[in-house]
Design a protein around this motif. Sequence first.
Motif, PDB file in Angstrom:
ATOM      1  N   ALA A 133       0.988  -1.361  -0.088  1.00  0.00           N
ATOM      2  CA  ALA A 133       0.019   0.126   0.092  1.00  0.00           C
ATOM      3  C   ALA A 133       0.873   1.116   0.114  1.00  0.00           C
ATOM      4  CB  ALA A 133      -0.966   0.027   1.288  1.00  0.00           C
ATOM      5  N   ARG A 134       2.039   1.306   0.820  1.00  0.00           N
ATOM      6  CA  ARG A 134       2.716   2.211   1.023  1.00  0.00           C
ATOM      7  C   ARG A 134       3.330   2.957  -0.443  1.00  0.00           C
ATOM      8  NH1 ARG A 134       8.006   2.680   2.550  1.00  0.00           N
ATOM      9  NH2 ARG A 134       8.489   1.160   0.964  1.00  0.00           N
ATOM     10  N   ASN A 135       3.952   1.731  -1.227  1.00  0.00           N
ATOM     11  CA  ASN A 135       4.429   1.993  -2.440  1.00  0.00           C
ATOM     12  C   ASN A 135       3.506   2.691  -3.381  1.00  0.00           C
ATOM     13  OD1 ASN A 135       7.007   1.022  -1.614  1.00  0.00           O
ATOM     14  ND2 ASN A 135       6.609  -0.900  -2.175  1.00  0.00           N
ATOM     15  N   ARG A 136       2.218   2.222  -3.262  1.00  0.00           N
ATOM     16  CA  ARG A 136       1.197   2.932  -4.211  1.00  0.00           C
ATOM     17  C   ARG A 136       0.997   4.502  -3.822  1.00  0.00           C
ATOM     18  NH1 ARG A 136      -2.575  -0.650  -7.043  1.00  0.00           N
ATOM     19  NH2 ARG A 136      -1.670  -2.964  -7.107  1.00  0.00           N
ATOM     20  N   LEU A 137       0.889   4.236  -2.419  1.00  0.00           N
ATOM     21  CA  LEU A 137       0.382   5.637  -1.752  1.00  0.00           C
ATOM     22  C   LEU A 137       1.699   6.929  -2.311  1.00  0.00           C
ATOM     23  CD1 LEU A 137      -1.677   6.519   0.037  1.00  0.00           C
ATOM     24  CD2 LEU A 137      -0.453   6.033   1.873  1.00  0.00           C
ATOM     25  N   LEU A 138       2.987   6.398  -2.225  1.00  0.00           N
ATOM     26  CA  LEU A 138       3.882   7.228  -2.402  1.00  0.00           C
ATOM     27  C   LEU A 138       3.657   8.180  -3.543  1.00  0.00           C
ATOM     28  CD1 LEU A 138       7.265   5.699  -1.409  1.00  0.00           C
ATOM     29  CD2 LEU A 138       6.396   7.737  -0.841  1.00  0.00           C
ATOM     30  N   ARG A 139       3.152   7.547  -4.547  1.00  0.00           N
ATOM     31  CA  ARG A 139       3.121   8.005  -6.093  1.00  0.00           C
ATOM     32  C   ARG A 139       2.021   8.998  -6.102  1.00  0.00           C
ATOM     33  NH1 ARG A 139       2.187   3.432 -10.517  1.00  0.00           N
ATOM     34  NH2 ARG A 139       3.081   5.068 -11.629  1.00  0.00           N
ATOM     35  N   PHE A 140       1.017   9.279  -5.144  1.00  0.00           N
ATOM     36  CA  PHE A 140       0.267  10.364  -5.058  1.00  0.00           C
ATOM     37  C   PHE A 140      -0.124  11.186  -3.847  1.00  0.00           C
ATOM     38  CE2 PHE A 140      -2.164   6.374  -4.803  1.00  0.00           C
ATOM     39  CZ  PHE A 140      -2.882   6.700  -3.604  1.00  0.00           C
ATOM     40  N   ALA A 141       0.763  10.937  -2.887  1.00  0.00           N
ATOM     41  CA  ALA A 141       0.426  11.641  -1.456  1.00  0.00           C
ATOM     42  C   ALA A 141       1.680  11.765  -1.144  1.00  0.00           C
ATOM     43  CB  ALA A 141      -0.476  10.644  -0.582  1.00  0.00           C
ATOM     44  N   GLU A 142       1.896  12.863  -0.025  1.00  0.00           N
ATOM     45  CA  GLU A 142       3.194  13.482   0.310  1.00  0.00           C
ATOM     46  C   GLU A 142       3.124  12.779   1.772  1.00  0.00           C
ATOM     47  OE1 GLU A 142       5.375  14.762  -0.838  1.00  0.00           O
ATOM     48  OE2 GLU A 142       4.442  15.093  -2.838  1.00  0.00           O
ATOM     49  N   LEU A 143       4.361  12.267   2.283  1.00  0.00           N
ATOM     50  CA  LEU A 143       4.341  11.721   3.474  1.00  0.00           C
ATOM     51  C   LEU A 143       4.483  12.944   4.652  1.00  0.00           C
ATOM     52  CD1 LEU A 143       5.138   9.500   5.656  1.00  0.00           C
ATOM     53  CD2 LEU A 143       7.360   9.915   5.040  1.00  0.00           C
ATOM     54  N   VAL A 144       3.438  12.974   5.629  1.00  0.00           N
ATOM     55  CA  VAL A 144       3.565  14.023   6.657  1.00  0.00           C
ATOM     56  C   VAL A 144       4.541  13.628   7.788  1.00  0.00           C
ATOM     57  CG1 VAL A 144       2.148  15.676   7.960  1.00  0.00           C
ATOM     58  CG2 VAL A 144       1.387  14.954   5.606  1.00  0.00           C
ATOM     59  N   LYS A 145       4.190  12.696   8.154  1.00  0.00           N
ATOM     60  CA  LYS A 145       5.081  12.101   9.331  1.00  0.00           C
ATOM     61  C   LYS A 145       4.895  10.470   9.579  1.00  0.00           C
ATOM     62  CE  LYS A 145       1.006  13.817  12.101  1.00  0.00           C
ATOM     63  NZ  LYS A 145       0.693  14.946  13.113  1.00  0.00           N
ATOM     64  N   SER A 146       5.878  10.093  10.265  1.00  0.00           N
ATOM     65  CA  SER A 146       6.137   8.575  10.070  1.00  0.00           C
ATOM     66  C   SER A 146       6.727   8.065  11.490  1.00  0.00           C
ATOM     67  CB  SER A 146       7.291   8.299   9.107  1.00  0.00           C
ATOM     68  OG  SER A 146       8.082   8.898   9.084  1.00  0.00           O
ATOM     69  N   PRO A 147       5.840   8.533  12.379  1.00  0.00           N
ATOM     70  CA  PRO A 147       6.211   7.665  13.801  1.00  0.00           C
ATOM     71  C   PRO A 147       6.005   6.097  13.728  1.00  0.00           C
ATOM     72  CG  PRO A 147       4.018   8.701  13.987  1.00  0.00           C
ATOM     73  CD  PRO A 147       4.527   9.037  12.520  1.00  0.00           C
ATOM     74  N   GLU A 148       6.365   5.595  14.840  1.00  0.00           N
ATOM     75  CA  GLU A 148       6.591   4.273  15.027  1.00  0.00           C
ATOM     76  C   GLU A 148       5.455   3.346  14.382  1.00  0.00           C
ATOM     77  OE1 GLU A 148       6.214   6.322  17.321  1.00  0.00           O
ATOM     78  OE2 GLU A 148       5.899   5.376  19.321  1.00  0.00           O
TER      79      GLU A 148
END
Lengths: 560, 589
Positions: free
Chosen positions: A30-45
């Motif tokens: 899911a992350r690999n797909r998401l990366l293509r159209f959404a910006e990562l805002v935060k990534s806590p644990e």
Amino acid sequence: MSDFNPANPLIVQGDHTILIEVDNPLYLEARNRLLRFAELVKSPEHIHTYRLTPLSIWNACASGVEVNEITDTLTGYSKYKVPTHVLIEINEFASRYGRLKIIKQGSDLLLVTDDRPLAMEISLNRQVTPFLGEKLPDGSFAVHRDNRGRLKQALIKIGYPAEDLAGYTTGEKLSFSLREETLERLPFTLRPYQTESVDLFHAGGADRGGSGVVVLPCGAGKTIIGAAIMDKVQASTLILATNVTAVRQWISELLDKTTLTEDQIGEYSGRKKEIKPVTVSTYQIMTYRKSREDEFKHMELFDERDWGLIIYDEVHLLPAPVFQATAGLQARRRLGLTATLVREDGLEDDVFALIGPKKADVPWKELEHDGWIAKAICTEILVPMPENLRMHYAVSGARTQFRIASENPDKLPVIEKLIAQFPDEQILVMGMYVSQVKSVGEALGVPVLTGATTQKKRDQLFGDFRAGKIRILAVSKVANFSVDLPDAGVAIQISGTFGSRQEEAQRLGRILRPKKGLNQAHFFSLVSHDTKEQEFAMKRQLFLCEQGYEYKIGYSNEIL
Amino acid sequence: MSYLPILDIVSKLDAEKIKKIARNLQVGRSFTRKADLIGAITHLIKTDIQAVLKHCSVEEKQVLALAAHKKGRVSAEMFSSRYGYGFPERLSHYSRKNVSPYQALVFNEGYQTTDLLISDELVEILKDVFPPPAAEVVKTTDEIPQKHKDRDIQIHYGESTVFSELKSVLRLVDLGKISVSEKTRKPSGTAVKAITNVLSVPDFQLEDPTIISDPYYESPGSVRAYAWGILVQSCGWSRYSKGKLKLSASGKKAMNGDFEEFVSGVWSYLDSSKFDELNRVKTIRGQTGKGKRGLTDLDFRKPNLLAAIHAWPVEEWISFKEVCRFQLASDNSFTVSENLWHLYFSEKQYGSLGYDGSEGELEKVYTRVFLFEYLATLGLIDVAYVYPHYLWPEFNGWWGSDNHPFCSRYDGLLYVKLNPLGAYCLDVSDSYTPPEIEERKFFRIQSNMELVVNDSSLTATELHSLEMFAEQTSDMVWKVSKENILLSIEQGSSIDELLEFIENHSENQLPNTLQVFLDDMGRKIKSILSVSDAVLVKCNDSVTAAAIASDSSLKKICQLAGDNSVVVGKKNEKAFRARLRKKGYILPK
């Protein structure tokens, strides 16, 4: 399909944020797909947050992602029903991209669209009309080449990003190649993600490629990507970096990794004004003027040569006047390099319009996993204020309180203890206050690098540190940006600015180079307990946690 | 029970009716005198009641059967509640030829009452004829609808929240935060607000969402928050002291979770007649004036209500309509006022409740308050309700009622359910096992102080608990809030409780960053020990202030505050005055 699929990793919220569970089996997919159209805002644990914005959707469209792919990903991986308005808005945003195109017809530029009502709308829009030329019988508009950037800027402001297919000038030819061995005879090849980023940017030399931004975490080798793209373009290049130290770093990296020679690379800074086929300069000199009324005379550098490529290092720090100048450089290939697309001034849309869409974004966790960057462990150590300073601290103003707390003398024994814990590591001791850095340096008997250190001395210290002749170096904030200290495995921050996120990221970036053995780096931050400094440290803590770093808090008595 | 002999009751009829009844019963055919006919009818009743009863209708026999086993008295309400139709009136069953002997068996007491009575002599006779009527059964509701008149039905389950709520309220009492009126002992607005903030789940949702923005909108106000202000007194958990409530010894026990103390408190409330629940119905005026004299004693109303509740099935929903029906049908009727003429809506003359049509209405209103505000707050019953605006289940269309959006804030009470806690406390069942409250893990907490909930529909309790220490930032994400934590602690909560809550409900362990954050907060909170009153003495100049503050006899009980002032603890004020006088100064009164 049911509205609730507990096995799925995504939660799409009404405010366009997307939460993703890291420990879900479907996370990577899911992350690999998401990366293509959404910006990562935060990534806590446990749960990472992404955001959908018009820009993120347009970035996706620019890289060929279809709107159905976006909505299918969201609905297919979501735990709960995706809010209908989010799906509608995604369609709406996506439908706006590419409805307007800038193309080249002979020697003229045209703004074209099939949508006649839209053509009418923009022809009446006050923000856009100053940059539009004559309306032609087929409904398109003539565009003066000087207005190409400003028109794109204006169109993005009204929500209709134009697809720029007008191509580039080839620029002055420059022949060189990447080395297979560095000057120190170490083997050199591009890492897979670097090759991928370069290819995505260059797009085989097509008009769809050639301008855009590559997002890579600190320590992932952005300079190498810059050099590799230069190699693809084979044209004279102007590189803009954040400060002189970074300029020198670029020059030494280019000399080390490419066949370019010293007489082909120039430094254009406060001290030197060399203009060569590859010229490296700073934002600072570009935006220098004697008074507010004066012109930015160094901006002429943009026209000094027929640049085939302009590289903007740390593009999230690009100052506004450089944007203005960049608006007039749309015929040249442009590469932005950054660790984050988030700008504190909110000018992300200018980056999109004038530099170009995001071309590559490699998550740092992936790099960490593959061993390309070190795993950073952040530890905050709370040091109590000495009794004799507590009253003085209590009755001081806020700013003084911060300084008193930052310069807490009881931090020194903790620093010594930490240094003793890592006898084989290169250690940087970083501070905000020069007097504190100097006194700590003196107490530890280690060299000190501050803003007052001459460039020659600085280069020597960095060189010695790199060569391992110096194990510990005390540095002031001057070392924050773009200083590449390859083997610093431990950083001890003894004082910081008032919670600046940039500074934090940069300081941490100093220790992310891959390490031998466990590939671990340690970032210690010493903070006076129950003080203003702790309040600011809290912001830093949140930032680093949200960046996904492991963050621990301990007390000095556990170490001493 | 009537001590009148049958003969006297038969004698109440006129000669015409006596003759017709005698003819009907085929007795005293040769008699012409009224007295002889009365004697013959009476004799037949006493010797062969079956011969008499065969001339009575089914409905008449129902009245007689009921009277035989209800001490000789049947009220119209009881009868209609039981059978769904009115009972046959004594004198209405008239026909030219036949008059039912029923008229010779029953009589009315006085002029105003509609009750029918039979002689105790007849009671004894009929007891052998009619088996005791089947015990009246409460009709339960299998499933509560989702809506009532297009309004979403809300449900409050009291049992799961009452003890945490009680603890929080008693803690407020302990902190001296519940102020009450010296005269009425009713909780002040501030106290109700303070209690609202500590309720385990938000107070009943009685606001009308469709018109809440109307400038003339009338809010129903608080229910549970107010009730607790009364209950902590009625249950004996607090006592009045200088405008505030103080925790009593039993209150301390109850606060520490002593269950027996809770049960005993419940009975203290049920036995208490300190606060008339009807006072909460503000639209019915006259309660503090002349109307007050007619109001019946609370120790008459509550036992009747409780007697009916005793027959409620446990864990079954009952409609409020059925509650009222059963109250009457089970012969537990009660009256709230003996003189309705002095109670009124809006205006004494026109809006009086004394006019026809108000029978039983005030009792329903009182029952609503008792159940919805008090028993539900004590967690003894669960309630299903909607907001009350423009429902008017009682006194609908009454003169003056159109000045108000509702008769009482309790108008929306639709269903009630006696839960196991209520059954035990009210002596319906002999034992009680507290429900196992499922410690649902419904969020994950991260090192950046964010909580991500794992369910899009949290319960009101869960939402409320999160609000105690975090702020919602998006649909599923909450951020730990220092301010919310401090507010909760100020209202009696503690860091330990918060930690326990997180431990019980978080899917993962408390991150180290949050642990340190909470530890620091806990330590800081303890830095300030207490608050006490003080007197600030302002001096003319800094020299005088310094002289007082450094005087050997005064410095122990005062200290310099700023340049020109000295601060003295309130408890030392007297000593300070005396010592100051010795120094030649006077502290103005």
